[in-house]
Write a protein that holds these residues in place. Structure first.
Motif, short mmCIF file in Angstrom:
data_model
loop_
_atom_site.label_atom_id
_atom_site.label_comp_id
_atom_site.label_asym_id
_atom_site.label_seq_id
_atom_site.Cartn_x
_atom_site.Cartn_y
_atom_site.Cartn_z
N VAL A 20 27.99 2.17 5.18
CA VAL A 20 28.82 3.18 5.65
C VAL A 20 28.51 4.47 4.73
O VAL A 20 29.01 4.02 3.35
N LEU A 21 28.24 5.39 5.09
CA LEU A 21 28.26 6.58 4.09
C LEU A 21 29.47 7.52 4.45
O LEU A 21 29.75 7.52 5.38
N THR A 22 29.66 7.88 3.10
CA THR A 22 31.12 8.66 3.16
C THR A 22 30.79 10.11 2.51
O THR A 22 30.35 10.21 1.26
N GLN A 23 31.26 10.98 3.35
CA GLN A 23 30.89 12.24 2.74
C GLN A 23 32.29 13.15 2.31
O GLN A 23 33.14 12.91 3.19
N THR A 24 32.22 13.72 1.29
CA THR A 24 33.51 14.59 0.97
C THR A 24 33.19 15.95 0.28
O THR A 24 31.97 16.19 -0.09
N PRO A 25 33.99 17.11 0.71
CA PRO A 25 35.03 17.01 1.52
C PRO A 25 34.94 17.12 2.85
O PRO A 25 33.64 17.61 3.21
N GLN A 43 27.45 3.83 -0.70
CA GLN A 43 28.12 2.53 -0.62
C GLN A 43 27.22 1.50 -1.47
O GLN A 43 28.03 0.61 -2.38
N ARG A 44 25.72 1.37 -1.49
CA ARG A 44 25.19 0.35 -2.48
C ARG A 44 23.77 1.06 -2.56
O ARG A 44 23.22 1.43 -1.41
N ASP A 45 23.13 0.62 -3.50
CA ASP A 45 21.79 1.31 -3.81
C ASP A 45 20.85 0.21 -3.43
O ASP A 45 20.97 -0.92 -4.08
N GLU A 46 19.75 0.59 -2.72
CA GLU A 46 18.87 -0.37 -1.92
C GLU A 46 17.62 0.29 -2.51
O GLU A 46 16.61 -0.18 -1.89
N GLY A 47 17.34 1.25 -3.44
CA GLY A 47 16.41 1.63 -3.71
C GLY A 47 15.57 2.93 -2.96
O GLY A 47 14.30 3.12 -3.04
N TYR A 48 16.23 3.43 -1.90
CA TYR A 48 15.86 4.56 -1.02
C TYR A 48 16.50 5.95 -1.38
O TYR A 48 17.45 6.07 -1.99
N TYR A 49 15.76 6.82 -0.85
CA TYR A 49 16.24 8.30 -1.09
C TYR A 49 17.36 8.55 -0.05
O TYR A 49 17.62 7.89 0.78
N VAL A 50 18.22 9.43 -0.64
CA VAL A 50 19.15 9.96 0.15
C VAL A 50 18.70 11.50 0.87
O VAL A 50 18.23 12.19 0.04
N SER A 51 18.82 11.59 2.08
CA SER A 51 18.30 13.10 2.58
C SER A 51 19.50 13.64 3.04
O SER A 51 20.67 13.09 3.35
N VAL A 109 27.16 22.01 10.02
CA VAL A 109 27.43 20.63 9.70
C VAL A 109 26.50 19.92 8.79
O VAL A 109 25.20 20.14 9.19
N TYR A 110 26.80 19.72 8.00
CA TYR A 110 25.87 18.89 6.86
C TYR A 110 25.90 17.39 6.93
O TYR A 110 26.97 16.70 6.78
N TYR A 111 24.70 16.52 6.84
CA TYR A 111 24.71 15.07 6.81
C TYR A 111 23.97 14.66 5.71
O TYR A 111 22.87 15.28 5.59
N CYS A 112 24.29 13.64 5.18
CA CYS A 112 23.64 12.84 4.18
C CYS A 112 23.07 11.67 5.06
O CYS A 112 23.85 11.12 5.99
N GLY A 113 22.02 11.16 4.71
CA GLY A 113 21.62 9.74 5.25
C GLY A 113 20.72 9.19 4.30
O GLY A 113 20.19 9.68 3.42
N THR A 114 20.71 7.75 4.69
CA THR A 114 19.71 7.08 3.87
C THR A 114 19.06 6.11 4.68
O THR A 114 19.38 5.84 5.79
N TRP A 115 18.56 4.67 4.15
CA TRP A 115 18.06 3.62 4.80
C TRP A 115 18.98 2.37 4.47
O TRP A 115 19.43 2.36 3.40
N ASP A 116 19.28 1.71 5.48
CA ASP A 116 20.04 0.64 5.26
C ASP A 116 19.09 -0.73 5.53
O ASP A 116 18.82 -0.91 6.73
N LYS A 120 17.97 -2.67 8.89
CA LYS A 120 16.93 -2.11 9.12
C LYS A 120 16.79 -0.83 10.07
O LYS A 120 16.12 -0.69 11.05
N GLU A 121 17.56 -0.06 9.56
CA GLU A 121 17.75 1.28 10.14
C GLU A 121 18.20 2.54 9.36
O GLU A 121 18.89 2.46 8.35
N SER A 122 18.12 3.66 9.86
CA SER A 122 18.66 4.86 8.98
C SER A 122 20.11 5.14 9.36
O SER A 122 20.53 4.92 10.51
#
Length: 123
Positions: A20-25, A43-51, A109-116, A120-122
């Motif tokens: 789960v990604l948490t964005q603030t504020p 939440q946890r680092d799996e070696g992927y980029y944050v977009s 609206v701004y979103y952050c995203g990464t790979w879980d 096995k999905e963004s």
């Protein structure tokens, strides 16, 4: 005279994913020329980029940049550059997105995203 810029931040979470990604504020209101700092915990680092993505209501999301905490600078999407946008990490799970010299056109609206990796999905 320019008015205030309302920048809305919405937490991006995928119910099926373990991460789960948490964005603030959740909502950030700034004046033109201000610097904007948005935070994302992955939440946890799996070696992927944050977009990071920008979405103006009624439009599809725009890819702004991707950044990995071990790299010194992000890579940018079309129309975005280090002149006004940047990303940093205070740890391997805590990322920041910075908008320099905010403009009215930054209201979105701004979103952050990464790979879980476990799902096995963004996210």
């Amino acid at each position: 005279m320019l008015g205030t810029i309302s920048t809305i931040i919405v937490a991006l979470a995928c119910v099926d994913a373990a991460k789960v990604l948490t964005q603030t504020p959740p909502v950030h209101t700034v004046s033109p020329g201000d610097e904007v700092l948005l935070k994302c915990n992955i939440q946890r680092d799996e070696g992927y980029y944050v977009s990071w993505y920008k979405q103006v209501p009624g439009s599809t999301p725009q890819y702004i940049l991707k950044f990995y905490h071990e790299h010194s600078s992000p890579s940018f999407g079309t129309g975005f550059s280090s002149d006004r946008f940047n990303s940093k990490a205070s740890s391997n799970i805590d990322y920041q997105f910075i908008i320099k010299r905010a403009e009215a056109g930054d209201s979105a609206v701004y979103y952050c995203g990464t790979w879980d990796n476990s799902a096995k999905e963004s996210v």
